[in-house]
Design an enzyme around this catalytic site. Structure first.
Site, PDB file in Angstrom:
ATOM      1  N   TYR A 141       0.817  -1.214   0.000  1.00  0.00           N
ATOM      2  CA  TYR A 141       0.000   0.000   0.000  1.00  0.00           C
ATOM      3  C   TYR A 141       0.851   1.264   0.000  1.00  0.00           C
ATOM      4  CZ  TYR A 141      -4.749  -1.810   0.801  1.00  0.00           C
ATOM      5  OH  TYR A 141      -5.975  -2.397   0.672  1.00  0.00           O
ATOM      6  N   LYS A 187       3.228 -15.284   1.803  1.00  0.00           N
ATOM      7  CA  LYS A 187       3.392 -15.987   0.522  1.00  0.00           C
ATOM      8  C   LYS A 187       4.886 -16.276   0.363  1.00  0.00           C
ATOM      9  CE  LYS A 187       1.754 -17.538  -3.420  1.00  0.00           C
ATOM     10  NZ  LYS A 187       0.842 -18.694  -3.517  1.00  0.00           N
ATOM     11  N   ASP A 219      -2.922 -18.188  -0.067  1.00  0.00           N
ATOM     12  CA  ASP A 219      -3.948 -18.860  -0.878  1.00  0.00           C
ATOM     13  C   ASP A 219      -4.594 -19.996  -0.090  1.00  0.00           C
ATOM     14  OD1 ASP A 219      -1.479 -20.119  -0.965  1.00  0.00           O
ATOM     15  OD2 ASP A 219      -1.605 -20.707  -3.078  1.00  0.00           O
ATOM     16  N   ASP A 243      -6.186  -7.113   3.966  1.00  0.00           N
ATOM     17  CA  ASP A 243      -7.341  -6.432   3.373  1.00  0.00           C
ATOM     18  C   ASP A 243      -8.303  -7.479   2.818  1.00  0.00           C
ATOM     19  OD1 ASP A 243      -8.938  -4.332   2.318  1.00  0.00           O
ATOM     20  OD2 ASP A 243      -8.033  -4.677   0.350  1.00  0.00           O
ATOM     21  N   ASP A 247     -12.031  -9.262   4.695  1.00  0.00           N
ATOM     22  CA  ASP A 247     -13.358  -9.260   4.062  1.00  0.00           C
ATOM     23  C   ASP A 247     -13.954 -10.667   4.049  1.00  0.00           C
ATOM     24  OD1 ASP A 247     -13.235  -6.529   3.544  1.00  0.00           O
ATOM     25  OD2 ASP A 247     -14.127  -6.758   1.555  1.00  0.00           O
TER      26      ASP A 247
HETATM   27  C1  IPM Z   1     -10.443  -1.225   4.184  1.00  0.00           C
HETATM   28  C2  IPM Z   1     -10.730  -0.591   2.857  1.00  0.00           C
HETATM   29  C3  IPM Z   1      -9.590   0.358   2.546  1.00  0.00           C
HETATM   30  C4  IPM Z   1      -8.324  -0.447   2.400  1.00  0.00           C
HETATM   31  C5  IPM Z   1      -9.802   1.237   1.320  1.00  0.00           C
HETATM   32  C6  IPM Z   1     -11.123   1.973   1.368  1.00  0.00           C
HETATM   33  C7  IPM Z   1      -8.666   2.221   1.142  1.00  0.00           C
HETATM   34  O1  IPM Z   1     -10.908  -1.546   1.862  1.00  0.00           O
HETATM   35  O2  IPM Z   1     -10.394  -0.508   5.206  1.00  0.00           O
HETATM   36  O3  IPM Z   1     -10.264  -2.442   4.234  1.00  0.00           O
HETATM   37  O4  IPM Z   1      -8.041  -1.028   1.347  1.00  0.00           O
HETATM   38  O5  IPM Z   1      -7.591  -0.510   3.390  1.00  0.00           O
HETATM   39 MN    MN Z   2     -10.821  -3.619   2.578  1.00  0.00          MN
END
Ligand code: IPM
Ligand code: MN
Length: 365
Positions: A141, A187, A219, A243, A247
């Site tokens: 990032y 990885k 993975d 990230d 999710d």
């Molecule tokens: C998160 C979001 C952010 C990230 C974006 C909105 C910059 O997806 O907080 O996970 O990728 O960190």
């Molecule tokens: Mn995110």
């Protein structure tokens, strides 16, 4: 004791859920006899509209001057085509970096009332309770060089020893206070930066002999999280893997809209719901405030060291859900559908009850 909190309601449903969070925060603080002072600042699209920047120095300074920050959400369709550095998301990245928030903590816990809402079978997910520690201000990032021209695009994944050590220590300490299992995800079969990450985590593990350390390729981890999520206790991983995996982890709980997060550094802390700004339902008093209220619980735990208050907030959320109360986003036909304010009130009412029961317990002991 007085805590100074900067509120960054942001865009879309951000202001509604932030105000729900503040109500609960103040209510709980009063019960526990601590004072909370809040000041509100703009961030994201609304800040861009007013000042031409999604994060101003004034907002940043307010965060530097406070004990913790509570953020609602940022973003909206109207700002999607702005250049990168003016987008609402850029404000988030800059805020994280400026405050040194290197650890992003996202719990993945299946509420019993939601065991049938997941896209996975209840037999796979029931009892899932793990927490992801995502490194937040390093890795691909932020690595240099970065850019693109007509013929190629490039980013750099880089981690220093210190960056890996500090998040590893935090994750090991948390594992010690939980089931004692830490899974470090990388990885290392392909990336040198990951081999380095693995070596440093191994080194740090010598300070925590009681924690069982496992390594897993990213993975395989993505597959294991959906195959058998109960095997995890604490996960530690880099920025981009975290990230993605956070999710997936959130989604399997069947309640992505209810999950909180904390971003911690050595001096500052930011708390925010995982969900986005949901501009389609903004301003309608429909949004689910639970993720923000749960983020407030994390604030009590991590910023104020008030674990009991945090536990009681969580218990009042669970009680409210088990009573069948839902906001529209998580409701099925038979549920009692509440709006944002009603849900917040119901949680506060239940807080009173769990608080009094607890006080009675102490009294009779
Ligand atoms: C998160 C979001 C952010 C990230 C974006 C909105 C910059 O997806 O907080 O996970 O990728 O960190
Ligand atoms: Mn995110």
């Amino acid at each position: 004791m007085t805590y100074n909190i900067t509120l960054l309601p942001g865009d879309g449903i951000g202001p509604e859920v932030a105000s729900a969070g503040v109500k609960v925060m103040k209510y709980v603080a009063e019960k526990f006899k601590v004072a909370i002072e809040t000041q509100e600042k703009l961030i994201g699209g609304c800040s861009y509209e007013k000042f031409g920047s999604p994060l101003t120095d004034e907002t940043l300074q307010a965060c530097y001057d406070s004990d913790a920050v509570l953020l609602g959400a940022v973003g909206g369709y109207q700002w999607e085509n702005l250049p990168h550095h003016l987008k609402p998301e850029a404000a988030l990245l800059k805020l994280r970096k400026s405050l040194g928030l290197f650890a992003n903590i996202r719990p993945a816990k299946v509420y019993p009332a939601f065991v049938n809402s997941s896209s996975l079978k209840s037999s796979v997910i029931s009892g899932t309770d793990f927490v992801v520690f995502r490194e937040l201000i390093g890795g691909i990032y932020f690595g240099e060089p970065r850019g693109f021209d007509e013929n190629k695009g490039w980013n750099t994944m880089v981690y220093s020893k210190e960056e890996v050590e500090r998040i590893a220590h935090m994750a090991f300490k948390t594992a010690m206070s939980r089931k004692g299992v830490l899974t470090s995800i990388d990885k290392a079969n392909v990336l040198e930066v990951s081999q380095f990450w693995r070596n440093v985590v191994e080194e740090v593990s010598k300070d925590y002999p009681s924690v069982k350390l496992k390594h897993m390729y990213v993975d395989n981890a993505a597959m294991q999280i959906v195959r058998d999520p109960r095997q995890f206790d604490v996960i530690v991983t880099g920025n981009i893997f975290g990230d993605i995996l956070s999710d997936i982890s959130g989604m399997i709980t069947g309640s992505l809209g209810m999950l909180p997060s904390a971003s911690l550094g050595s001096r500052y802390a930011l708390y925010e719901p995982i969900h986005g700004s949901a501009p389609d339902i903004a301003g309608q008093n429909k949004a689910n405030p639970i993720a923000t209220i749960s983020s407030v619980a994390m604030m009590f735990e991590h910023s104020f060291g008030m674990n009991k208050a945090a536990e009681l907030i969580e218990a009042s959320i669970e009680k409210t859900l088990s009573q069948g109360f839902r906001t529209a986003d998580i409701a099925s036909d038979s549920d009692k559908v509440l709006n944002t304010n009603e849900m917040t009130e119901q949680i506060m009412k239940n807080f009173d009850e769990v608080y009094n029961t607890e006080a009675l317990g102490v009294f009779t002991l």
